[in-house]
Design an enzyme around this catalytic site. Sequence first.
Site, PDB file in Angstrom:
ATOM      1  N   HIS A  24      13.309  42.160  -3.134  1.00 17.67           N
ATOM      2  CA  HIS A  24      13.151  41.669  -4.516  1.00 17.67           C
ATOM      3  C   HIS A  24      12.302  40.342  -4.604  1.00 17.67           C
ATOM      4  O   HIS A  24      11.579  40.005  -5.393  1.00 17.67           O
ATOM      5  CB  HIS A  24      14.568  41.187  -4.966  1.00 17.67           C
ATOM      6  CG  HIS A  24      15.440  42.274  -5.257  1.00 17.67           C
ATOM      7  ND1 HIS A  24      16.638  42.624  -4.137  1.00 17.67           N
ATOM      8  CD2 HIS A  24      15.589  43.130  -6.122  1.00 17.67           C
ATOM      9  CE1 HIS A  24      17.275  43.496  -4.750  1.00 17.67           C
ATOM     10  NE2 HIS A  24      16.934  43.982  -5.890  1.00 17.67           N
TER      11      HIS A  24
ATOM     12  N   ASP B  18      11.218  52.325  -5.852  1.00 13.81           N
ATOM     13  CA  ASP B  18      11.512  53.380  -6.917  1.00 13.81           C
ATOM     14  C   ASP B  18      10.416  53.853  -7.835  1.00 13.81           C
ATOM     15  O   ASP B  18      10.101  53.343  -8.917  1.00 13.81           O
ATOM     16  CB  ASP B  18      12.560  52.527  -7.792  1.00 13.81           C
ATOM     17  CG  ASP B  18      13.665  51.804  -7.250  1.00 13.81           C
ATOM     18  OD1 ASP B  18      14.757  52.547  -7.162  1.00 13.81           O
ATOM     19  OD2 ASP B  18      13.623  50.710  -6.684  1.00 13.81           O
TER      20      ASP B  18
ATOM     21  N   GLN C  53      10.823  55.279 -11.201  1.00 17.73           N
ATOM     22  CA  GLN C  53      11.245  54.174 -12.155  1.00 17.73           C
ATOM     23  C   GLN C  53       9.894  53.424 -12.556  1.00 17.73           C
ATOM     24  O   GLN C  53       9.661  53.225 -13.786  1.00 17.73           O
ATOM     25  CB  GLN C  53      12.081  53.235 -11.576  1.00 17.73           C
ATOM     26  CG  GLN C  53      12.334  52.035 -12.390  1.00 17.73           C
ATOM     27  CD  GLN C  53      13.335  51.157 -12.040  1.00 17.73           C
ATOM     28  OE1 GLN C  53      14.725  51.489 -11.872  1.00 17.73           O
ATOM     29  NE2 GLN C  53      13.088  50.085 -10.945  1.00 17.73           N
TER      30      GLN C  53
HETATM   31  P1  AMP Z   1      17.225  46.805  -8.136  1.00 15.84           P
HETATM   32  O1  AMP Z   1      17.887  45.552  -8.019  1.00 15.84           O
HETATM   33  O2  AMP Z   1      17.637  47.465  -7.120  1.00 15.84           O
HETATM   34  O3  AMP Z   1      17.383  47.259  -9.396  1.00 15.84           O
HETATM   35  O4  AMP Z   1      15.742  46.379  -7.985  1.00 15.84           O
HETATM   36  C1  AMP Z   1      15.115  45.536  -8.668  1.00 15.84           C
HETATM   37  C2  AMP Z   1      13.577  45.826  -8.252  1.00 15.84           C
HETATM   38  O5  AMP Z   1      13.407  45.524  -7.018  1.00 15.84           O
HETATM   39  C3  AMP Z   1      13.195  47.121  -8.726  1.00 15.84           C
HETATM   40  O6  AMP Z   1      11.701  47.014  -9.342  1.00 15.84           O
HETATM   41  C4  AMP Z   1      12.867  47.751  -7.284  1.00 15.84           C
HETATM   42  O7  AMP Z   1      12.038  48.732  -7.225  1.00 15.84           O
HETATM   43  C5  AMP Z   1      12.590  46.578  -6.496  1.00 15.84           C
HETATM   44  N1  AMP Z   1      12.772  46.726  -5.144  1.00 15.84           N
HETATM   45  C6  AMP Z   1      14.052  47.273  -4.572  1.00 15.84           C
HETATM   46  N2  AMP Z   1      13.951  47.387  -3.207  1.00 15.84           N
HETATM   47  C7  AMP Z   1      12.770  47.241  -2.919  1.00 15.84           C
HETATM   48  C8  AMP Z   1      12.071  47.039  -1.576  1.00 15.84           C
HETATM   49  N3  AMP Z   1      12.597  47.342  -0.580  1.00 15.84           N
HETATM   50  N4  AMP Z   1      10.831  46.708  -1.693  1.00 15.84           N
HETATM   51  C9  AMP Z   1      10.205  46.564  -3.097  1.00 15.84           C
HETATM   52  N5  AMP Z   1      10.839  46.586  -4.099  1.00 15.84           N
HETATM   53  C10 AMP Z   1      12.065  46.612  -4.020  1.00 15.84           C
END
Ligand code: AMP
Length: 282
Positions: A37, A150, A153
């Site tokens: 994040h 994702d 997504q």
């Molecule tokens: P989430 O809180 O899981 O909904 O993720 C929020 C954002 O962070 C989304 O755009 C995810 O794709 C991104 N994200 C989550 N994990 C990772 C990661 N390991 N590397 C890069 N982006 C991530």
Amino acid sequence: MEIIESIENMQRRADELRSAGHTISLVPTMGFLHEGHLELMRVAKKHSDKLVMSLFVNPTQFGPTEDYGQYPRDTEGDLEKALGVGVDMVFMPSVEEMYPEGSQTKVHVERVTQHLCGISRPTHFDGVTTVVAKLFNIVKPHLAVFGQKDFQQLTVISRMVMDLNMDIKILGVPTVREPDGLAMSSRNNYLSDDERKSALCLKKSLDLANKMFQEGERGAGIIRDAIESLIRDHPFTDIDYVSICDSTSLEDIGIMRDESLVALAVRVGKIRLIDNRVLRKN
Ligand code: AMP
């Protein structure tokens, strides 16, 4: 760092920033922040002068049997981390603020939602596109940043933005991994030590797919079989899908292209993990 809970206040602040000539970026999150994040925030900051992070565990993207109630939360820790990377505003509405009684509108993207995660999570992407469209109307960003972890997504949101002529640039950021290769995820904390070891099979299988492809294998079915057998050799695993597909339409392919996507979802114990890699000729 401003903390904003009401839609009205967020919209007013966004209007003020825009009138003053600022460029606004948005990083939507469900909190329990990790380095993945934070990397999104750093990229967003480079491309804008006001960074808004949203912090909202969106109930409509969880299926009835999924982990909405158990989704990890740590608001205090998240605010500290957001401050540390220079977030200017955190938009953190309540569920009632986002979905007042009487809400009845959804954003639905058709074909790219039908593959990969869309098969076992049939309502998930409607929840994602609806909440992201709402966040775009509330935060009014010029730019929004999402993780390639994702991948579907990111594809679905890019499609929505194109199809609905939203005047917002979408940026994708490469997956941030733990030192041993496991893709960072808020759900990793729920893995036991033994499950955590098994979870490495996702990254190992993407590496195997890449090796086979670089060595000349062009049969997608052969690569998929090799991945499935590698994963099955790891305890606690249960494959949801292994897909080798077109990186734009997300439709399965039989013969590898110059660019193809390998995408996986694997349950390790009770935790469903996803990972992916785009294969291109070296
Ligand atoms: P989430 O809180 O899981 O909904 O993720 C929020 C954002 O962070 C989304 O755009 C995810 O794709 C991104 N994200 C989550 N994990 C990772 C990661 N390991 N590397 C890069 N982006 C991530």
